[in-house]
Write a protein that holds these residues in place. Structure first.
Motif: not given
Length: 298
Positions: A5-10
């Motif tokens: 997810s964008t959160t996990a990727a960040a």
């Protein structure tokens, strides 16, 4: 392989040695060892919370992060979160975007990594409809579709629920009048019965202009006196005294030169089943001399 997810990727770009990276590893390990049980009707209403939220520097404070995450794990995993933060003062009552939207990075002078953090939670459209239905016809609730969560919301929630898989909706704080905020909390009370966590996010003392930065571990009298006074009044269930904090609380106005970090407490108390019942202090102590007391009301 499922894409991040964008959160996990960040989060994956946070340096491995950073305290928040260690916090994420600990949270993931706990989740692997024992799933966080989701709320069911058998659990009864969730409590309402008042959280002293700190700032991005909270991501560097291991003990405080652990306290917040352990607190979240001790409660059933909510179906949704409604949060009122000190950092969105707007009338009439408004809600943040119901869709994942750019966060509000309403702070300055911090490491660039904090401006790259994400917290992209699921759609909160149904939650917004429920809130609108709790308000009188004379008080329509406006959705700010371009406004994401501010740091009073996403910083503590990212620590408590790092998976970013719970719908979150932020309400503006339309007033600092304790009675009106208590009434807002009362309107939100029924949400707790359907597994929604209601949170007021502020800071028990917030006299930043008066912090002695040469002695960050020192606790000034205005901070400890205000914290002790509020704790004692809460223990008596004396909401009227708390509401008169501007005139009655020791340490004023140093503890709160502006009041927006204390007044979310009245949303929390209003949302409680019995606002006069003493809440439980889950977190106490001080950070840079400010009282980080955080409470749970049944």
């Amino acid at each position: 392989m499922t894409p991040l997810s964008t959160t996990a990727a960040a989060d994956a770009r946070i340096p491995a040695g950073h305290p928040f990276a260690a916090h994420l590893r600990r949270a993931a390990s706990l989740a692997r060892d024992a799933a966080h049980a989701s709320w069911t009707e058998a659990d009864g209403p969730l409590p309402s919370l008042y959280i002293s939220h700190g700032a991005p520097m909270l991501f560097e404070m291991t003990e405080w992060m652990t306290q917040l995450h352990d607190w979240a794990r001790a409660l059933p995993r909510p179906k949704g979160v409604v949060i009122v933060s000190a950092h969105w003062e707007s009338a009439p009552l408004s809600v943040s975007s119901t869709q994942a939207t750019e966060l509000v990075y309403d702070f300055g002078g911090f490491h660039p990594m904090y401006y790259r953090m994400r917290y992209d939670t699921p759609s909160a459209g149904r939650l917004a409809q429920e809130i609108a239905g709790l308000m009188p016809d004379s008080e329509p609730v406006h959705e700010h579709r371009g406004r994401g969560l501010d740091h009073g919301a996403w910083v503590p929630l990212k620590i408590m629920y790092p998976e970013a898989d719970i719908p979150v909706l932020q309400l503006s704080m339309p007033t600092h009048d304790p009675d009106r905020l208590m009434d807002l909390g009362r309107r939100l009370r029924t949400l707790r019965e359907s597994g929604v966590l209601v949170i007021g996010s502020g800071y028990m003392t917030h006299g930043l202009p008066f912090v002695d930065w040469s002695r960050p571990d020192a606790v000034p009298g205005w901070s400890s006196d205000f914290d002790a006074w509020a704790t004692e009044a809460l223990g008596r269930g004396d909401v009227d005294t708390l509401a008169a904090f501007r005139d009655r609380a020791p340490g004023m106005p140093y503890a709160h030169p502006t009041v927006e970090h204390f007044t979310p407490l009245f949303v929390t108390l209003g949302a409680a089943t019995d606002p006069s019942a003493p809440p439980v202090s889950v977190i106490d102590g001080y950070s840079i001399g400010l009282a980080k007391r955080s409470l749970q009301a049944a």
